[in-house]
Structure formats: C-alpha cells, structure tokens
Design an enzyme around this catalytic site. Structure first.
Site, PDB file in Angstrom:
ATOM      1  N   PRO A   1       0.840  -1.207   0.000  1.00  0.00           N
ATOM      2  CA  PRO A   1       0.000   0.000   0.000  1.00  0.00           C
ATOM      3  C   PRO A   1       0.875   1.258   0.000  1.00  0.00           C
ATOM      4  O   PRO A   1       1.848   1.345   0.748  1.00  0.00           O
ATOM      5  CB  PRO A   1      -0.792  -0.113   1.322  1.00  0.00           C
ATOM      6  CG  PRO A   1      -0.497  -1.480   1.873  1.00  0.00           C
ATOM      7  CD  PRO A   1       0.829  -1.863   1.311  1.00  0.00           C
ATOM      8  N   GLU A   2       0.520   2.184  -0.859  1.00  0.00           N
ATOM      9  CA  GLU A   2       1.201   3.478  -0.935  1.00  0.00           C
ATOM     10  C   GLU A   2       0.292   4.524  -0.291  1.00  0.00           C
ATOM     11  O   GLU A   2      -0.744   4.891  -0.855  1.00  0.00           O
ATOM     12  CB  GLU A   2       1.478   3.857  -2.398  1.00  0.00           C
ATOM     13  CG  GLU A   2       2.357   2.867  -3.140  1.00  0.00           C
ATOM     14  CD  GLU A   2       3.832   3.189  -3.035  1.00  0.00           C
ATOM     15  OE1 GLU A   2       4.171   4.187  -2.369  1.00  0.00           O
ATOM     16  OE2 GLU A   2       4.638   2.454  -3.625  1.00  0.00           O
TER      17      GLU A   2
END
Length: 310
Positions: free
Chosen positions: A269-270
């Site tokens: 996840p960014e």
C-alpha cells in the site's frame, strides 16, 4: 504513544524505541518484542508481535528512509490492536480478541532506521557524514533520500528479478541503487531471514505515496485469484486504487519476492496522495490513519481463512 508528530517533531527511531518499551511495560501479556538484526550503523531492527494465533501476518514499513510516516502508522496499529485485545474491544467491526486468538500480527515498523535518521537529522547525525554527502552529490538536503546509509535502496535488494531491475542507478546514492548483489545490506537480509523463519501467510510492505496498492508480481492461478480478492478488500477500506504492473514488471521489492518465493499474498500500500520525492506531510496523517487502522486486522482475518482452507 503520546508523541504528537509535526513538521518540527517527526517520528524518530529514538521515539519509536521509547514507545516500544512503553507498550512492552504496559502490556507484558499481550505485546512481544524481538530484535531480528542490526542496521549498518548498529541500530536494532525491531519486530513486534500482537496475538497468539497460528495464522501469521507481517507488516513492515520504512524500507525507504523518507517514508518514515509508515513507521508511525504501524506503531499506532500495534498500540491500537494491543489495547483492544487487552480490553476486549472491537475496531471497525473486528472482534480483536477473537481474531488475535486465531492470528498473530507481526510488525517491523522501521526497516531502515539509519536512513530515517539521515532524512530527519542530516549528515552530521551519521557515523560517516562525508560518505553520505558524497552519495548525495554534496547536497546537504537529505529530505528526498530513500536508500540506507550506504546508498543502497533496500526495496531493490530482494532476490526476485534482481538482475533486471529498472530503473537502476550504477552507484550508491539517494535512490534506485540495488547494491552489488541481492541481500548485500543487513537490513534487507534480516527481514528476509525473519520472513523465511516464520513463513507468514500474508505480508504487506507499507510505502508512500500515491494512494495505490501493488498486489501482483508474476503470479497466476489460485494465488492470483486470492490476492486479487484480498486486494479489493483493502481497496474498499482505504479507497486506494489497485495497480497492475503489466506483463514485465521490475522486481527486487519485498512483496515481489514474497509472492514468488512464499507463494502467498503480499501487498504494497502506498499511503497519502502523491507528493513527489519528499516525506509525506504530517497533516495528511489523520486521514491515512482512518483509511488504514483496520488493515492489519483485515489481513489477519484473511490469513486465518488461508490457514483453514490452504
């Protein structure tokens, strides 16, 4: 954790250490701490465990130095889950006590403590300031630095497509240098060995920024289908978009290796809207927490399913 992060008071390695000791003292029956290795400059690499169940999840953060806000996020998750487990509370609909009796969540909140220290405090706070200045083309601004203290990008260190990583720098520097060979850096090697030892059912490596989820790297069949379903659940919680890297993705990342070696789901996840080559502004953090506070529990639930139905 009483630390208020601001632009003037970021979340440092020292504060993380103090928070770990505080949680260990306050919740001796619920919170486990292990040192899995040391950084180049000798800082301990901490792994934290919440839960007693057989299904195992690993969440890690700050492979990249400027992405230290992921360390704060993971520490707040660890604290929230420990408190809820102790007091038999729910978090966004998850029965934490029941879930953590079925699953264990491990956190490695700061994979790259030397790099984080450099970003936050500058070259003079390092053991070899002349070397890091040289790697940075003698610029004194290290806010965009991603690598470890030897100028190696730790998320290009894992043995999955390492030979063909792109883009790749030719020498040590702030970003993209993959090192002389896979696992040349003690930080990446420690995470690799810890993962191999525990054979986690699911892993996630937190990065920033872009509000995206990488979930696919050279996988197919049942693993592809399961990973896609879990990725969609994460997306529903966070509103982050799923990224398809295409038929010829660059490798070397932790989740690239986990997917192909462990053959189990792994996600990157960014956090935060895209902000370019700098640390995520701390004013974004309240929204990031709301989006991610239950992701560890969601993955624990999915890992428990995988254990039951391998």
């Amino acid at each position: 954790m009483t630390h208020l992060i601001t632009n003037d008071f970021p979340y440092t390695f020292e504060k993380m250490e103090a928070d770990i000791q505080e949680l260990k003292r306050d919740y001796p029956d619920f919170f486990q701490v292990e040192i899995i290795g040391e950084s180049v400059e000798g800082r301990p690499l901490y792994a934290l465990k919440v839960g007693t169940g057989r299904a195992k999840v690993l969440l890690n953060g700050s492979h990249h130095a400027r992405e230290w806000l992921t360390s704060y996020l993971l520490m707040q998750m660890a604290e929230a889950y420990t408190q809820a487990w102790s007091s038999k509370e729910n978090i966004t609909g998850f029965d934490v006590r029941d879930l953590l009796n079925r699953a264990s969540i491990w956190f490695i909140p700061m994979v790259n403590p030397d790099g984080v220290n450099l970003v936050q405090k500058g070259a003079e706070a390092t053991q070899q300031p002349d070397a890091v200045l040289r790697f940075n083309d003698y610029r004194t601004d290290f806010s965009g630095w991603k690598a470890n203290i030897r100028g190696v990008d730790l998320n290009r260190q894992y043995p999955a497509g390492w030979e063909t990583i792109k883009p790749s720098a030719d020498s040590p520097g702030p970003m993209n240098y993959k090192g002389p060979h896979p696992l040349s850096e003690p930080e990446a090697k420690a995470v690799y060995q810890f993962t191999k030892k525990h054979r986690f059912h699911i892993a996630a490596a937190y990065h920033s920024s872009g509000e995206e989820i990488y979930w696919k790297y050279k996988i197919d069949g049942n693993l592809l289908a399961i990973s896609h379903e879990i990725a969609k659940r994460i997306s529903e919680k966070t509103s982050y978009r799923l990224v398809d890297p295409g038929p010829d993705p660059s490798g070397g990342g932790y989740t690239d290796w986990f997917l192909t070696e462990m053959k189990r789901p792994a996600f990157t996840p960014e956090i935060s809207p895209y902000i370019g080559p700098r640390p995520v502004p701390v004013e974004y953090y309240p929204a990031i927490w709301l989006q991610n506070q239950s992701i560890g529990l969601l993955l624990a639930e999915e890992a428990s399913k995988l254990l039951t139905n391998p």
